[in-house]
Motif scaffolding. Structure first.
Motif, PDB file in Angstrom:
ATOM      1  N   VAL A 199      -5.279  -5.165  -3.033  1.00  0.00           N
ATOM      2  CA  VAL A 199      -4.200  -5.360  -2.057  1.00  0.00           C
ATOM      3  C   VAL A 199      -4.764  -5.875  -0.741  1.00  0.00           C
ATOM      4  CG1 VAL A 199      -2.445  -4.172  -0.709  1.00  0.00           C
ATOM      5  CG2 VAL A 199      -2.663  -3.688  -3.129  1.00  0.00           C
ATOM      6  N   ARG A 200      -5.919  -5.368  -0.336  1.00  0.00           N
ATOM      7  CA  ARG A 200      -6.543  -5.841   0.898  1.00  0.00           C
ATOM      8  C   ARG A 200      -7.007  -7.294   0.755  1.00  0.00           C
ATOM      9  NH1 ARG A 200     -10.266  -0.572   2.563  1.00  0.00           N
ATOM     10  NH2 ARG A 200      -8.523   0.898   2.845  1.00  0.00           N
ATOM     11  N   THR A 203      -4.971  -0.511  -5.180  1.00  0.00           N
ATOM     12  CA  THR A 203      -4.700   0.023  -3.837  1.00  0.00           C
ATOM     13  C   THR A 203      -5.909  -0.015  -2.922  1.00  0.00           C
ATOM     14  OG1 THR A 203      -5.151   2.247  -4.693  1.00  0.00           O
ATOM     15  CG2 THR A 203      -2.858   1.508  -4.677  1.00  0.00           C
ATOM     16  N   ASN A 204      -7.107   0.127  -3.492  1.00  0.00           N
ATOM     17  CA  ASN A 204      -8.304   0.188  -2.656  1.00  0.00           C
ATOM     18  C   ASN A 204      -8.928  -1.172  -2.370  1.00  0.00           C
ATOM     19  OD1 ASN A 204      -8.016   2.972  -2.712  1.00  0.00           O
ATOM     20  ND2 ASN A 204      -9.419   3.236  -4.443  1.00  0.00           N
ATOM     21  N   THR A 219       0.815  -1.219   0.000  1.00  0.00           N
ATOM     22  CA  THR A 219       0.000   0.000   0.000  1.00  0.00           C
ATOM     23  C   THR A 219       0.849   1.271   0.000  1.00  0.00           C
ATOM     24  OG1 THR A 219      -0.132  -0.068   2.420  1.00  0.00           O
ATOM     25  CG2 THR A 219      -1.864  -1.188   1.183  1.00  0.00           C
TER      26      THR A 219
END
Length: 948
Positions: A910-911, A906-907, A616
């Protein structure tokens, strides 16, 4: 005068008479040999004859010698000779006694060495016999008994009885003598036991004629004595069983009271349960940790269908194992821990459910559960498993021990089995029997020929001396019926038939072959069989060698004897190993704390999660640059070959724009969003891999590399991009490609630069292809001494001919007509070059492509100053720069797509990737084999050994 008279006399020893009348002092003064004597001692010229006790001369009478002062008799030594002879006899007797004693001692030592060592057979006598003095106070018992005086008062007056019977002695004397003689003769017969037929005769004083009694043969006497002995043994056996049953009930009541908390004390775990847990811990060690524990366990081996499971069920007193007729039922090792308890129950190591072995439904459920566990433990493509199933059985009266039931040894691999089944069973059996402290319970089927036995050879290889083997012959009832010679069974039990040796030999009967039989009915059948068996009556089998009851007692005694002898030794071995490991750790890793495999895994887990979080922190510019570059590399070929080149070959701008719009719409609807998502996912993988494999300087620990690699691969395999992202991306890309408005000169120049770079790279690739087709030019041929092949010469001639065609018509179409192909072929044939039409078309494609790209690059240079005309929509201008607008649209679409994908990365992604990494790590944490495989190295192994 005296000296002269002595010299003239015959020679010899002249003894002088003593001087009895003189005083002691005067006697010494008047002695002729005294130095102060008046007359000196004369020098005698005589020959002295020496005498000893060996000269056996006759004693002579003493002669008198006249001297001045009286007569003196000769001295005689016969007393000395007699004493010396007596002393000699004494020495001879003493020497003979010493020699005889030494010889007797030596003979005693030789006989003592020849006697067998009976310590090895102590296990035959039960342990409680040696411990009676600990449980029974004999001194109190003796004190409680009445005295001799008290007993004497209770006895009748034998004197009065004797007086009353004396009067009747004369009346009964003939019959009394007859009975006494009969009894004496009978006692003599029993004592002598002479071979052949023996008769005895009793006579009466009143009769002169003797009576001949009935002759009794030795065989009949032996049969009678054996039957009496068997009846006595069975009698005491029943008494012992009755006492054991009462003892079992009493112990059951005591244990039930303890369970109810009557004594208000917490019971400690039994010794056998603690020992079984130690074995479970050692067996749970991973394969890479070579424990090689030598703790005792009873290993049950035998041929398939030899009755191993039935023997175990008789020892456990419950039908707990799945049964089948002729097929392999034991597919994995089963460790059974027997212990004493108030209730007859069974439970697995990893389960809290108790199976009541007194209920048939629980027994069926237990058998089903064991069968399911066996099938689940067997891997795909295999028949047997090395994974151990741990089962604990408790009940009143059970002998405490740990048994391991192994799959039966087979000689042939049948259909449906894995090819390596036979070798796997052999290796598994050897692995358990190699333990030098393991008790080997060898099960042999008595109903089959001994020559068909396989397991006996295997056992003899593992325990050639038979110091830890107990042999069990099953199905003796069938063997007695089928075997023609009963002596063959005797040879087996005496250890003379098989090449193996054993501590003890037992014969058992484990039922009639009916799977529905209960344990009690099997016991009754076994007792009834051995009670009526000719094998016992003819002394072919001993009483202590039969029944599973005696077998379980013997096995339990051997097991605990081995435990006592080896468990302390094993503890010392583990202590020594730990000391060595600690020393090695201190010398190799002085600044590192000892971490076992689990602690290292937790440390690696935190490090991996930190690296995922670092994704991130990647800048948006870095994401977009990577995404845009990678996406263009993936779609550039399609844009040039399928969109730009076909549209650029049209005659006017309207057709160009129409072709471009149609092809862009088709591309956006079908391929572009999918390609973009693929590019984004690959970019995320590359960045994730870069963070996972990047070394963190001196703090980097290489023992986590394999784990990180495995986590990365498993996470990538599980992760899937959000399906909705592709639909939203398609709309965004379609809107970006529909926009044709270039707002400023900077964007115009950027589009021209983008187009030039793309066309130059394509032109370079085309030049390389043409060079491969026609071979090196004259410069390379001269400088590098290389030449052209025949095919390259043909292509070179074709290229020259096609270049002439393009020079004649610079606005030639992209494809050659058939008549043009024929013209080129004939022109080449006129020069002696024979070519194929297909070769001409292939060469034309590359030649025209190079010509077109060079023309497009020249057009880019012309459009550098065309932004002004673009703003006026190219009105009143012959310059048309629609291709520049196309590349601007492509460039803008790439930028917008990269920005959209970066936001999704990124939003969202990645999570989701971090979540997948956590799931993978949790799965690895539960899978011990994964940790062993991934966390390796000297430091890991050393820390693991220390922790264990």
């Amino acid at each position: 005068v005296i000296c002269r008279s002595l010299a003239n006399r015959s020679y010899g020893i002249k003894r002088r008479t003593p001087l009895p009348n003189l005083h002691l002092a005067s006697r010494s003064i008047h002695h002729p040999y005294h130095p102060s004597s008046k007359f000196p001692r004369p020098q005698l010229r005589i020959s002295l004859q020496q005498f000893s006790s060996l000269n056996r001369l006759p004693l002579r009478k003493a002669k008198l010698l006249s001297v001045r002062y009286g007569y003196q008799s000769h001295r005689n030594f016969w007393l000395a000779r007699l004493a010396s002879r007596l002393l000699k006899i004494r020495y001879l007797i003493l020497g003979s006694a010493v020699g005889g004693g030494y010889t007797a001692k030596k003979t005693y030592d030789q006989w003592k060495d020849m006697m067998p060592d009976l310590d090895e057979y102590k296990w035959i006598v039960p342990d409680f016999f040696w411990e009676l003095d600990e449980h029974i106070d004999f001194e109190k018992l003796i004190k409680a008994l009445p005295d001799a005086d008290d007993l004497a008062k209770l006895l009748p007056d034998f004197d009065k009885i004797g007086e009353s019977l004396a009067s009747l002695k004369g009346f009964f004397s003939p019959g009394y003598n007859l009975v006494s003689e009969v009894i004496g003769a009978s006692d003599l017969l029993l004592l002598l036991g002479s071979p052949g037929e023996t008769a005895f005769r009793a006579t009466d004083q009143g009769y002169d004629n003797d009576k001949q009694f009935k002759k009794v043969s030795d065989k009949e006497k032996i049969d009678q004595l054996q039957e009496e002995l068997l009846r006595t043994q069975l009698k005491y056996q029943r008494m012992l069983e009755r006492l054991e049953k009462e003892n079992k009930e009493l112990r059951k009541l005591v244990l039930q009271r303890d369970d109810k908390g009557i004594h208000q004390r917490k019971l400690k775990k039994s010794l056998i349960d603690m020992y079984s847990e130690v074995l479970d811990i050692l067996s749970d060690y991973d394969a890479s940790y070579n424990t090689q524990d030598h703790l005792p366990r009873v290993v049950v081996v035998g041929d398939q269908s030899a009755g191993k499971t039935s023997v175990l069920e008789m020892i456990a007193q419950a039908r707990i194992f799945p049964r089948g007729s002729g097929e392999m039922m034991t597919r994995s090792p089963v460790k059974v821990t027997l212990s004493e308890g108030p209730h007859h129950v069974a439970l697995f190591k990893d389960s809290s459910r108790e199976f009541d072995l007194t209920k048939e439904e629980d027994l069926a459920a237990l058998r089903n559960e064991i069968e399911i566990r066996m099938r689940n433990s067997v891997k795909e493509g295999c028949t047997v498993s090395t994974e151990t199933i741990s089962l604990s059985v408790k009940g009143p009266g059970l002998q405490r021990m740990v048994l391991v039931d192994l799959p039966g040894v087979i000689s042939t691999v049948t259909s449906g089995m894995a090819p390596d089944t036979k070798e796997t069973i052999f290796s598994l059996s050897k692995a358990y029997m190699q333990n030098p402290n393991a008790i080997i319970l060898c099960i042999q089927d008595g109903s089959v020929d001994a020559e068909r036995s396989i397991v006996t050879d295997l056992v003899s290889q593992m325990d050639p001396q038979g110091k830890r083997t107990i042999f069990v012959l099953t199905k003796v009832d069938l063997a007695e019926k089928n075997v023609a010679s009963p002596s063959r069974i005797q040879q087996i039990i005496e250890g003379k038939l098989f090449p193996m040796k054993a501590l003890g030999y037992f014969a058992v009967v484990t039922g009639k072959g009916n799977s529905s039989e209960s344990i009690e009915s099997i016991k009754e059948y076994e007792e009834e069989f051995f009670q009526n068996s000719k094998l016992l009556k003819t002394c072919m089998l001993k009483a202590h060698q039969v029944t599973t009851k005696n077998l379980s007692l013997a096995v339990s005694d051997c097991f605990w004897k081995m435990v006592r002898e080896s468990v302390e030794q094993q503890a010392d071995a583990f202590k020594a190993t730990r000391f060595n490991l600690e020393t090695e750790w201190k010398n190799n890793y002085p600044r590192l704390r000892e971490l076992d495999r689990n602690e290292l895994f937790e440390k690696a887990k935190n490090e991996i999660l930190d690296e995922v979080i670092s994704l991130t922190q990647v800048t948006p510019k870095h994401w977009e640059e990577i995404l845009q570059k990678t996406l263009w590399e993936r779609v550039s070929t399609h844009v040039i070959e399928n969109i730009y080149l076909p549209a650029a070959q049209t005659m006017n701008s309207g057709t160009f724009n129409t072709t471009v719009d149609i092809k862009l719409k088709q591309w956006t609807d079908k391929q572009l969003p999918n390609k973009a998502v693929e590019v984004a996912w690959e970019t995320l993988q590359e960045e994730f891999s870069r963070f996972m494999t990047e070394q963190k300087g001196k703090e980097h620990d290489d023992i986590f590399d394999k784990l990180k690699q495995a986590v990365k691969e498993e996470t990538i395999k599980r992760h899937k991009w959000n399906e909705r992202a592709e639909d939203s991306l398609r709309v965004i890309q379609h809107n970006a490609l529909e926009d044709r408005s270039i707002s400023d000169k900077q964007q115009w120049d950027a589009a021209i630069h983008f187009m030039e770079e793309t066309l130059q790279s394509r032109l370079k690739d085309t030049e390389s292809v043409i060079e491969d087709m026609v071979g090196p030019d004259w410069k390379k041929r001269w400088l590098y001494w290389v030449g052209r092949t025949k095919e390259q010469n043909i292509r070179n001639e074709t290229k020259n001919e096609l270049e002439k065609l393009i020079k004649r018509d610079e606005e030639h179409a992209a494809y050659l007509a058939n008549d043009e192909v024929t013209t080129v072929r004939k022109n080449l044939e006129a020069r002696g070059v024979t070519v194929d039409p297909c070769l001409i078309k292939d060469t034309w494609h590359q030649i025209y492509r190079r010509y077109f790209l060079k023309t497009a690059l020249n057009h880019c240079n012309l459009c550098r100053r065309g932004f002004y005309y673009y703003q006026r929509h190219f009105v009143d201008s012959e310059l048309e720069c629609n291709d520049i607008v196309l590349f601007w649209r492509i460039q803008r679409m790439l930028a917008i797509t990269a920005n959209t994908l970066r936001q999704q990365l990124t939003n969202t992604e990645v999570r989701r990737l971090e979540k997948n990494v956590k799931e993978v790590l949790e799965d690895f944490a539960e899978d011990n084999e994964k940790k062993v495989k991934l966390l390796t190295g000297k430091r890991v192994q050393l820390a693991e050994d220390l922790s264990k």
